[in-house]
Write a protein that holds these residues in place. Structure first.
Motif, PDB file in Angstrom:
ATOM      1  N   ALA A 639       0.691  -1.216   0.109  1.00  0.00           N
ATOM      2  CA  ALA A 639       0.268   0.215   0.113  1.00  0.00           C
ATOM      3  C   ALA A 639       0.525   1.033   0.364  1.00  0.00           C
ATOM      4  CB  ALA A 639      -0.738   0.102   1.554  1.00  0.00           C
ATOM      5  N   VAL A 640       2.096   1.186  -0.106  1.00  0.00           N
ATOM      6  CA  VAL A 640       2.871   2.088   0.120  1.00  0.00           C
ATOM      7  C   VAL A 640       2.576   2.902  -0.971  1.00  0.00           C
ATOM      8  CG1 VAL A 640       5.467   3.322  -0.283  1.00  0.00           C
ATOM      9  CG2 VAL A 640       4.861   0.764   1.361  1.00  0.00           C
ATOM     10  N   GLU A 641       2.593   3.311  -2.364  1.00  0.00           N
ATOM     11  CA  GLU A 641       2.436   3.815  -3.677  1.00  0.00           C
ATOM     12  C   GLU A 641       0.906   4.456  -3.527  1.00  0.00           C
ATOM     13  OE1 GLU A 641       4.719   4.509  -5.796  1.00  0.00           O
ATOM     14  OE2 GLU A 641       6.153   2.911  -5.042  1.00  0.00           O
ATOM     15  N   GLY A 642       0.675   4.140  -2.901  1.00  0.00           N
ATOM     16  CA  GLY A 642      -1.300   5.124  -2.516  1.00  0.00           C
ATOM     17  C   GLY A 642      -0.437   5.516  -1.770  1.00  0.00           C
ATOM     18  N   LEU A 643       0.152   5.584  -0.600  1.00  0.00           N
ATOM     19  CA  LEU A 643      -0.023   6.172   0.154  1.00  0.00           C
ATOM     20  C   LEU A 643       0.676   7.557  -0.082  1.00  0.00           C
ATOM     21  CD1 LEU A 643       0.384   3.892   3.443  1.00  0.00           C
ATOM     22  CD2 LEU A 643      -1.198   5.869   3.164  1.00  0.00           C
ATOM     23  N   ARG A 644       1.944   7.755  -0.867  1.00  0.00           N
ATOM     24  CA  ARG A 644       2.783   8.401  -1.514  1.00  0.00           C
ATOM     25  C   ARG A 644       2.227   9.034  -1.781  1.00  0.00           C
ATOM     26  NH1 ARG A 644       8.341   4.450  -2.388  1.00  0.00           N
ATOM     27  NH2 ARG A 644       8.750   4.002  -0.623  1.00  0.00           N
ATOM     28  N   SER A 645       1.032   7.999  -2.718  1.00  0.00           N
ATOM     29  CA  SER A 645       0.576   9.397  -3.470  1.00  0.00           C
ATOM     30  C   SER A 645      -0.682  10.405  -3.179  1.00  0.00           C
ATOM     31  CB  SER A 645      -0.219   8.662  -4.834  1.00  0.00           C
ATOM     32  OG  SER A 645      -1.419   9.574  -5.565  1.00  0.00           O
ATOM     33  N   LEU A 646      -0.898   9.555  -1.898  1.00  0.00           N
ATOM     34  CA  LEU A 646      -2.180  10.821  -0.819  1.00  0.00           C
ATOM     35  C   LEU A 646      -1.389  12.141  -0.240  1.00  0.00           C
ATOM     36  CD1 LEU A 646      -4.653  11.356   0.291  1.00  0.00           C
ATOM     37  CD2 LEU A 646      -3.854   8.958   2.099  1.00  0.00           C
ATOM     38  N   GLY A 647      -0.162  11.320  -0.085  1.00  0.00           N
ATOM     39  CA  GLY A 647       0.610  12.309   0.865  1.00  0.00           C
ATOM     40  C   GLY A 647       1.392  13.821   0.318  1.00  0.00           C
ATOM     41  N   ALA A 648       1.377  13.518  -1.142  1.00  0.00           N
ATOM     42  CA  ALA A 648       2.060  14.653  -2.135  1.00  0.00           C
ATOM     43  C   ALA A 648       0.325  15.447  -2.446  1.00  0.00           C
ATOM     44  CB  ALA A 648       2.495  14.085  -3.118  1.00  0.00           C
ATOM     45  N   THR A 649      -0.709  14.809  -2.674  1.00  0.00           N
ATOM     46  CA  THR A 649      -1.683  15.507  -2.823  1.00  0.00           C
ATOM     47  C   THR A 649      -2.129  16.326  -1.729  1.00  0.00           C
ATOM     48  OG1 THR A 649      -2.738  13.854  -4.113  1.00  0.00           O
ATOM     49  CG2 THR A 649      -4.352  15.826  -3.716  1.00  0.00           C
ATOM     50  N   VAL A 650      -2.150  15.670  -0.841  1.00  0.00           N
ATOM     51  CA  VAL A 650      -2.225  16.023   0.976  1.00  0.00           C
ATOM     52  C   VAL A 650      -1.219  17.641   1.079  1.00  0.00           C
ATOM     53  CG1 VAL A 650      -2.061  15.998   3.014  1.00  0.00           C
ATOM     54  CG2 VAL A 650      -3.154  13.923   2.153  1.00  0.00           C
ATOM     55  N   GLU A 651       0.099  17.654   0.731  1.00  0.00           N
ATOM     56  CA  GLU A 651       0.648  18.800   0.932  1.00  0.00           C
ATOM     57  C   GLU A 651       0.356  19.525   0.125  1.00  0.00           C
ATOM     58  OE1 GLU A 651       5.040  16.853   0.887  1.00  0.00           O
ATOM     59  OE2 GLU A 651       4.809  15.871   2.795  1.00  0.00           O
ATOM     60  N   SER A 652       0.346  19.294  -0.876  1.00  0.00           N
ATOM     61  CA  SER A 652       0.001  20.593  -2.015  1.00  0.00           C
ATOM     62  C   SER A 652      -1.904  21.243  -1.927  1.00  0.00           C
ATOM     63  CB  SER A 652      -0.403  19.674  -3.391  1.00  0.00           C
ATOM     64  OG  SER A 652      -0.988  20.773  -4.643  1.00  0.00           O
ATOM     65  N   THR A 653      -2.775  20.634  -1.772  1.00  0.00           N
ATOM     66  CA  THR A 653      -3.717  21.432  -1.021  1.00  0.00           C
ATOM     67  C   THR A 653      -3.676  21.853  -0.038  1.00  0.00           C
ATOM     68  OG1 THR A 653      -5.144  19.227  -1.527  1.00  0.00           O
ATOM     69  CG2 THR A 653      -6.219  20.737  -0.496  1.00  0.00           C
ATOM     70  N   LEU A 654      -2.914  21.565   1.129  1.00  0.00           N
ATOM     71  CA  LEU A 654      -2.287  22.481   1.936  1.00  0.00           C
ATOM     72  C   LEU A 654      -2.078  23.313   2.601  1.00  0.00           C
ATOM     73  CD1 LEU A 654      -3.000  19.423   5.371  1.00  0.00           C
ATOM     74  CD2 LEU A 654      -4.764  20.807   4.312  1.00  0.00           C
ATOM     75  N   TRP A 655      -0.498  23.061   1.078  1.00  0.00           N
ATOM     76  CA  TRP A 655       0.615  23.973   1.807  1.00  0.00           C
ATOM     77  C   TRP A 655       0.549  25.109   0.107  1.00  0.00           C
ATOM     78  CZ3 TRP A 655       0.921  24.788   6.657  1.00  0.00           C
ATOM     79  CH2 TRP A 655       0.729  23.838   7.526  1.00  0.00           C
ATOM     80  N   SER A 656       0.023  24.224  -0.555  1.00  0.00           N
ATOM     81  CA  SER A 656      -0.139  25.700  -1.928  1.00  0.00           C
ATOM     82  C   SER A 656      -0.987  26.853  -1.420  1.00  0.00           C
ATOM     83  CB  SER A 656      -0.591  25.047  -2.896  1.00  0.00           C
ATOM     84  OG  SER A 656      -2.080  24.840  -3.037  1.00  0.00           O
ATOM     85  N   GLY A 657      -1.427  27.304  -0.537  1.00  0.00           N
ATOM     86  CA  GLY A 657      -2.282  29.112  -0.362  1.00  0.00           C
ATOM     87  C   GLY A 657      -3.444  29.403  -1.843  1.00  0.00           C
ATOM     88  N   THR A 658      -3.460  27.609  -2.594  1.00  0.00           N
ATOM     89  CA  THR A 658      -4.615  27.540  -4.166  1.00  0.00           C
ATOM     90  C   THR A 658      -5.361  27.235  -3.705  1.00  0.00           C
ATOM     91  OG1 THR A 658      -3.613  26.887  -5.356  1.00  0.00           O
ATOM     92  CG2 THR A 658      -2.746  29.006  -5.238  1.00  0.00           C
ATOM     93  N   ASP A 659      -7.017  27.657  -3.942  1.00  0.00           N
ATOM     94  CA  ASP A 659      -7.963  26.589  -4.372  1.00  0.00           C
ATOM     95  C   ASP A 659      -7.679  25.141  -5.235  1.00  0.00           C
ATOM     96  OD1 ASP A 659     -10.352  25.266  -4.093  1.00  0.00           O
ATOM     97  OD2 ASP A 659     -11.181  27.224  -5.563  1.00  0.00           O
ATOM     98  N   PRO A 660      -7.505  24.349  -4.515  1.00  0.00           N
ATOM     99  CA  PRO A 660      -7.334  23.077  -5.342  1.00  0.00           C
ATOM    100  C   PRO A 660      -7.804  22.357  -6.194  1.00  0.00           C
ATOM    101  CG  PRO A 660      -8.220  22.632  -3.363  1.00  0.00           C
ATOM    102  CD  PRO A 660      -7.655  24.257  -2.562  1.00  0.00           C
ATOM    103  N   GLY A 661     -10.063  22.774  -5.986  1.00  0.00           N
ATOM    104  CA  GLY A 661     -10.682  22.160  -7.211  1.00  0.00           C
ATOM    105  C   GLY A 661     -11.074  20.932  -7.183  1.00  0.00           C
ATOM    106  N   PRO A 662     -11.372  21.110  -8.114  1.00  0.00           N
ATOM    107  CA  PRO A 662     -11.883  19.153  -7.630  1.00  0.00           C
ATOM    108  C   PRO A 662     -11.320  18.380  -8.253  1.00  0.00           C
ATOM    109  CG  PRO A 662     -13.557  20.421  -9.720  1.00  0.00           C
ATOM    110  CD  PRO A 662     -12.669  21.206  -8.828  1.00  0.00           C
ATOM    111  N   ASP A 663     -10.243  18.860  -8.830  1.00  0.00           N
ATOM    112  CA  ASP A 663      -8.824  17.334  -9.342  1.00  0.00           C
ATOM    113  C   ASP A 663      -8.897  16.426  -8.227  1.00  0.00           C
ATOM    114  OD1 ASP A 663     -10.059  17.576 -11.736  1.00  0.00           O
ATOM    115  OD2 ASP A 663      -8.632  19.071 -13.044  1.00  0.00           O
ATOM    116  N   ALA A 664      -8.532  17.831  -7.316  1.00  0.00           N
ATOM    117  CA  ALA A 664      -6.915  17.072  -5.590  1.00  0.00           C
ATOM    118  C   ALA A 664      -8.261  16.250  -5.057  1.00  0.00           C
ATOM    119  CB  ALA A 664      -7.296  18.226  -5.083  1.00  0.00           C
ATOM    120  N   GLY A 665      -9.765  16.325  -5.401  1.00  0.00           N
ATOM    121  CA  GLY A 665     -10.177  15.527  -4.312  1.00  0.00           C
ATOM    122  C   GLY A 665     -10.772  14.376  -5.297  1.00  0.00           C
TER     123      GLY A 665
END
Length: 701
Positions: A639-665
């Motif tokens: 399950a590591v690959e899925g966790l790494r992908s989720l981690g990248a999405t979480v960091e981009s969403t929380l720290w980018s400062g922009t509206d993530p939009g529906p694609d991030a979800g």
């Protein structure tokens, strides 16, 4: 619009309507429920892209189907008319009340049955709209409301309850699986079905066990308990008060009978209330339904018999009947279920075909029978008893109440009193006339004999009631119709016998004086028991059962081990665990995924965290996605690959400062699916254990 979820909602509505089977029977409901459901299904699919008009179209299609299946006689070549609209309105407002005023199973008359398909139609149409606005569970609410209402009408028990519960559970389970499977990939759909299998199995086992092992108790409340057919306010002369007048005109015909030559009497009305001044009939009438079965107090075998009654000229609302009527053809009368009296305001003379149940009992069984004290609650008292009457009752029957005691009282009146004949006949049935009859003249008609018998029997604790009607003429020829006349009128008492019901007696000897035979069935059994009655001096109270000798304190006396409860508890717990835990997790995941914006990404992170907890991966509140990735990599790298992908999405969403939009979800939940597939490689046992693990339903510590 998907076909399967829509079909499941409509199936649940149809099953809910079929649970009215205790009221109408099962088959009369099938077409009125299935045809509108099929029409609604077809129209809902065709109008799937027109959400604003879809409810109107499906409702109209369902109503038209109900009209074609139940109200065809009100249409013109199938087209609704004003009469059709009125029938639908009356069905929605009055049919439910009319069926509560009927015996069950009720007649499959649209005027009585129309509310059931209307309820199922409303539940189906409303459920479809809720399905695509609020989800599967909410869509089942209208059908479940119909299920609850059906149980207030008539509670299902035994096999019927088991089948109904299973059918509704199948519809609900199929709906949940279908709506959940629409939004996931093939692998997750297969996993969902695998995880649902144990839940469905437990539900089936629980339903079957509950329906077969647990005792079926009688419903303590039903909507019909206090609902009876209204009787028009009018002054009606009691047939008991008309008895002397009828005997004074003996040749006047009253009605004809075709068949049932073995019947020795035809009751017209039963009088059960006596206040010392007069006798009152029962007033709890209902419309006679399709078939009236004997009450639960009748435990002996019964035979169904039929006769044609014609040219009835009684001058009152009551009709010739039998104590246990089964059905009437050619007329729609009301019936007093407890007494068998038929009531009709149809203008005479009338004719009809009467069917009834005849209990089959042996003389020896009657001799040993006890009186049925459970039926005593249906009877009234005796008013203020005059002096000397209680002493007379004790002298006539010096034993406890049994059927033999009832026969002894009948014999006492036959031997010590005489039947009045001639033009000067005594009249009256209140205490002054009965006192004069019992203590002074000892001469009376069947009116005084029957009324005195019932009063003395009640004083001795024997449940008895008074019936008025006609004896069959002695000169009738078997196989040929005969005429009953005024001269055949008489009154008699009936005694409640355990397992047999109400047994008619004849203390006046009217039938014997007329040369009447013993008849058959219950009359023949009573005659046999009468012939075997011992002399009064040999009548003794039956011995009471001896109490076992007490060897010490028995704290468990009168208590039996609650096997049913013992079986019900683990079944209920297993059902709650196997169905409730996966359902709660599925609902929570759905809510997380539907969050707007960054909420869907955070929901994906929470879902992965709880899935790992379900597989017993150590998780604490302070761990990040990277921490979880390291923890999983140390034990299972699938399950590591899925966790790494989720981690990248979480960091981009929380720290980018922009509206993530529906694609991030969407990316975050794709990562959730990857984690789920990786965890699924641990095997079926681990998946099942994780699905039933309730720990992740609580917040991590």
């Amino acid at each position: 619009m998907k076909a399967l979820p829509t079909a499941c909602v409509l199936l649940a509505a149809v099953v809910a309507g079929l649970l009215f089977a205790p009221v109408f029977g099962g088959w009369p409901l099938v077409l009125p429920l299935a045809v509108p459901a099929a029409a609604v299904f077809a129209v809902a699919l065709l109008a799937s892209r027109h959400e604003t008009v879809r409810p109107v179209l499906t409702l109209a299609a369902g109503l038209l189907s109900i009209v074609e299946t139940m109200l065809w006689s009100t249409t013109v070549a199938g087209l609704p008319t004003g009469a059709t609209i009125r029938a639908l309105a009356e069905g929605a407002t009055d049919s439910w009340r009319l069926v509560l005023q009927s015996t069950w199973p009720a007649q499959p008359d649209p005027a009585l049955m129309l509310f059931v398909p209307l309820l199922a139609l409303a539940a189906g149409v409303f459920g479809i709209e809720l399905l695509y606005r609020w989800g599967a569970l909410v869509a089942l609410a209208p059908s479940f409301a119909v299920v609850v209402l059906s149980q207030f009408f008539g509670a299902s028990t035994g096999v019927g309850a088991t089948v109904g519960a299973l059918a509704f559970a199948v519809a609900a389970g199929a709906l949940l699986v279908a709506t959940g499977a629409e939004r996931v990939d093939d692998e997750r759909r297969i996993s969902t079905l695998l995880l649902a299998a144990p839940t469905v199995t437990l539900a089936v086992i629980a339903a079957v066990a509950g329906g077969t092992l647990l005792p079926a108790a009688e419903a303590r409340y039903a909507l019909r308990d206090d609902q009876f057919a209204p009787l028009a306010e009018s002054r009606i002369t009691s047939p008991l008060d008309e008895l002397a007048d009828r005997l004074s005109k003996p040749d006047l015909p009253v009605f004809t009978v075709d068949g049932a030559a073995e019947v020795d009497r035809w009751p017209v009305v039963v009088l059960h209330e006596f206040d010392g001044a007069g006798w009152t009939p029962g007033g709890r009438y209902r419309k006679l339904g399709a078939d009236l079965r004997p009450g639960k107090e009748i435990t002996v075998a019964v035979e169904r018999r039929t006769a044609g009654i014609g040219a009835v000229r009684l001058g009152g609302p009551w009709l010739p009947s039998q104590p246990l009527p089964a059905g009437v053809e050619g007329l729609e009368p009301l019936v007093e279920e407890r007494q068998g009296s038929l009531f009709s305001r149809a203008p005479g003379p009338v004719g009809y075909t009467l069917s009834w149940w005849e209990p089959q009992a042996e003389p020896a069984a009657l001799n040993d029978a006890a009186v049925d004290l459970s039926l005593a609650g249906e009877l009234g008292g005796v008013g203020q008893v005059p002096p000397g009457i209680a002493e007379l009752a004790e002298a006539a029957v010096p034993t406890r109440p049994t059927f033999q005691a009832a026969l002894a009282l009948e014999k006492f009146l036959r031997e010590h009193y005489r039947l009045a004949e001639g033009p000067d006949l005594p009249t009256g049935n209140s205490w002054p006339q009965l006192k004069k009859f019992l203590l002074e003249t000892k001469r009376g008609t069947s009116e005084q004999f029957a009324a005195a018998y019932v009063a003395l029997a009640r004083i001795k604790g024997i449940p008895a009631r008074l019936a008025v009607g006609f004896r069959a003429p002695a000169d009738r020829v078997p196989g040929r119709p005969y005429t009953v006349r005024n001269g055949n009128a008489f009154a008699w008492p009936e005694v409640a016998v355990q397992g047999v019901g109400w047994v008619p007696l004849d203390p006046s000897g009217t039938t014997a004086a007329a040369g009447q035979g013993q008849g058959s069935g219950l009359a023949a059994a009573t005659a046999g028991a009468r012939a075997e009655l011992p002399p009064p001096e040999q009548l003794r109270d039956p011995p009471l059962p001896e109490a076992p000798a007490a060897e010490g304190p028995d704290f468990g006396a009168g208590w039996s081990f609650p096997v049913g409860v013992l079986l019900a508890v683990p079944v209920f717990v297993a059902l709650l665990w196997g169905f409730g835990v996966p359902l709660a997790k599925a609902v929570r995941a759905r809510r997380r995924r539907r969050r707007p914006g960054a909420g869907a990404v955070i929901g994906a992170w929470e879902e992965v965290r709880d899935r790992l907890r379900a597989y017993r991966v150590p998780v604490s509140t302070g761990m990040t996605v990277r921490d979880l990735t390291a923890a999983v990599a140390a034990t299972d790298g699938a399950a590591v690959e899925g966790l790494r992908s989720l981690g990248a999405t979480v960091e981009s969403t929380l720290w980018s400062g922009t509206d993530p939009g529906p694609d991030a979800g969407r990316q975050a939940w794709v990562a959730v699916s990857a984690v789920r597939r990786g965890l699924a490689r641990r095997g079926a046992r681990a998946r099942l254990r994780a699905a039933l693990n309730p720990g992740p339903l609580r917040a991590p510590r």
